[in-house]
Design an enzyme around this catalytic site. Structure first.
Site, PDB file in Angstrom:
ATOM      1  N   CYS A  78       0.715  -1.161  -0.155  1.00  0.00           N
ATOM      2  CA  CYS A  78      -0.007  -0.032  -0.025  1.00  0.00           C
ATOM      3  C   CYS A  78       0.856   1.295  -0.286  1.00  0.00           C
ATOM      4  O   CYS A  78       1.796   1.326   0.621  1.00  0.00           O
ATOM      5  CB  CYS A  78      -0.919  -0.141   1.070  1.00  0.00           C
ATOM      6  N   GLU A  79       0.526   2.112  -0.783  1.00  0.00           N
ATOM      7  CA  GLU A  79       1.124   3.485  -0.858  1.00  0.00           C
ATOM      8  C   GLU A  79       1.137   4.310   0.341  1.00  0.00           C
ATOM      9  O   GLU A  79       1.915   5.378   0.393  1.00  0.00           O
ATOM     10  CB  GLU A  79       0.912   4.404  -2.308  1.00  0.00           C
ATOM     11  N   HIS A  80       0.070   4.176   1.098  1.00  0.00           N
ATOM     12  CA  HIS A  80       0.048   5.101   2.221  1.00  0.00           C
ATOM     13  C   HIS A  80       0.982   4.627   3.329  1.00  0.00           C
ATOM     14  O   HIS A  80       1.582   5.511   4.075  1.00  0.00           O
ATOM     15  CB  HIS A  80      -1.358   4.812   2.938  1.00  0.00           C
ATOM     16  N   HIS A  81       1.314   3.277   3.529  1.00  0.00           N
ATOM     17  CA  HIS A  81       2.151   2.813   4.732  1.00  0.00           C
ATOM     18  C   HIS A  81       3.310   2.021   4.356  1.00  0.00           C
ATOM     19  O   HIS A  81       4.195   1.498   5.089  1.00  0.00           O
ATOM     20  CB  HIS A  81       1.116   2.075   5.657  1.00  0.00           C
ATOM     21  N   GLN A 119      -5.450  -0.700  -3.727  1.00  0.00           N
ATOM     22  CA  GLN A 119      -6.069  -1.732  -4.210  1.00  0.00           C
ATOM     23  C   GLN A 119      -7.150  -1.353  -5.423  1.00  0.00           C
ATOM     24  O   GLN A 119      -7.246  -2.161  -6.567  1.00  0.00           O
ATOM     25  CB  GLN A 119      -6.882  -2.231  -3.210  1.00  0.00           C
ATOM     26  N   HIS A 147      -4.910  -6.187   4.149  1.00  0.00           N
ATOM     27  CA  HIS A 147      -3.831  -5.101   4.237  1.00  0.00           C
ATOM     28  C   HIS A 147      -3.211  -5.194   5.683  1.00  0.00           C
ATOM     29  O   HIS A 147      -4.009  -5.200   6.563  1.00  0.00           O
ATOM     30  CB  HIS A 147      -4.501  -3.934   4.155  1.00  0.00           C
ATOM     31  N   CYS A 149      -1.449  -3.111   6.755  1.00  0.00           N
ATOM     32  CA  CYS A 149      -1.620  -1.762   7.625  1.00  0.00           C
ATOM     33  C   CYS A 149      -2.815  -1.618   8.416  1.00  0.00           C
ATOM     34  O   CYS A 149      -2.975  -0.901   9.197  1.00  0.00           O
ATOM     35  CB  CYS A 149      -1.642  -0.604   6.658  1.00  0.00           C
TER      36      CYS A 149
HETATM   37 ZN   LIG Z   1      -2.058   1.205   4.233  1.00  0.00          ZN
END
Ligand SMILES: [Zn+2]
Length: 188
Positions: A78-81, A119, A147, A149
């Site tokens: 995931c690009e956020h975490h 996703q 996920h 995260c």
């Molecule tokens: Zn994430």
């Protein structure tokens, strides 16, 4: 462009220090090198070339019944975490004269999964490429993934699965086609 492994190693060493670790202790000595190589691998989709991945593996097919490939394994981050998410991808399409070799669909999924992703975007990118490259009359892609995260931090929802889908062409326009796809992938 290939990532600069030496630079990533330096950054990982700094990161270890910031996290309160001692990068000189035995167990961590080779960690920056391993992390650098692992990150390069996990993001190699940025450097994949679509034409090479597909490599003309399109075959003539005169029938126009739905083609379904289920349970393609997906591993992405995931690009956020920058934490992994993983699960399964199901692809269905109605050909219009051409079909993909089955292994190519799996390589296509990998090409987009091996980068920092959402996703939702991953699902859409796969559907668009199948639509465009195979010249399909319609495409449906569904991804079910978990996920880390969500599982390891934050809400700590251990068993939640995120489901995303993207439908194009006749899969979007015709309810019956969409329903057929969903029932074939076991979601109805
Ligand atoms: Zn994430």
């Amino acid at each position: 462009m290939e990532p600069n492994l030496a630079k990533i190693e330096t950054l990982v060493r700094q990161l270890l220090v910031e996290l309160g670790e001692d990068p000189a202790r035995e167990g961590l000595l080779k960690t920056p090198e391993r992390v650098a190589r692992s990150l390069a691998f996990l993001t190699r989709g940025y450097r994949d070339d679509l034409a090479t991945v597909i490599n003309q593996a399109l075959f003539t097919q005169t029938t126009s019944s739905m083609v379904i490939v289920k349970d393609i394994e997906v591993y992405s981050m995931c690009e956020h975490h920058m934490l992994p998410f993983f699960g399964r991808c199901h692809i269905g399409y109605i050909p219009d004269g051409k079909v993909f070799g089955v292994s190519k669909l799996a390589r296509l999924v990998d090409m987009f999964a091996r980068r920092l992703q959402l996703q939702e975007r991953l699902t859409e990118q796969i559907s668009r490429v199948v639509m465009e490259e195979v010249g399909a009359r319609g495409v449906g892609v569904m991804i079910e993934a978990r996920h880390l995260c969500m599982m390891m931090r934050g809400v700590e929802k251990q068993n939640s699965t995120m489901v995303t889908s993207s439908v194009l062409g006749v899969f979007r326009d015709q309810l019956a086609t969409r329903e057929e796809f969903l029932s074939l992938v076991g979601k109805r």
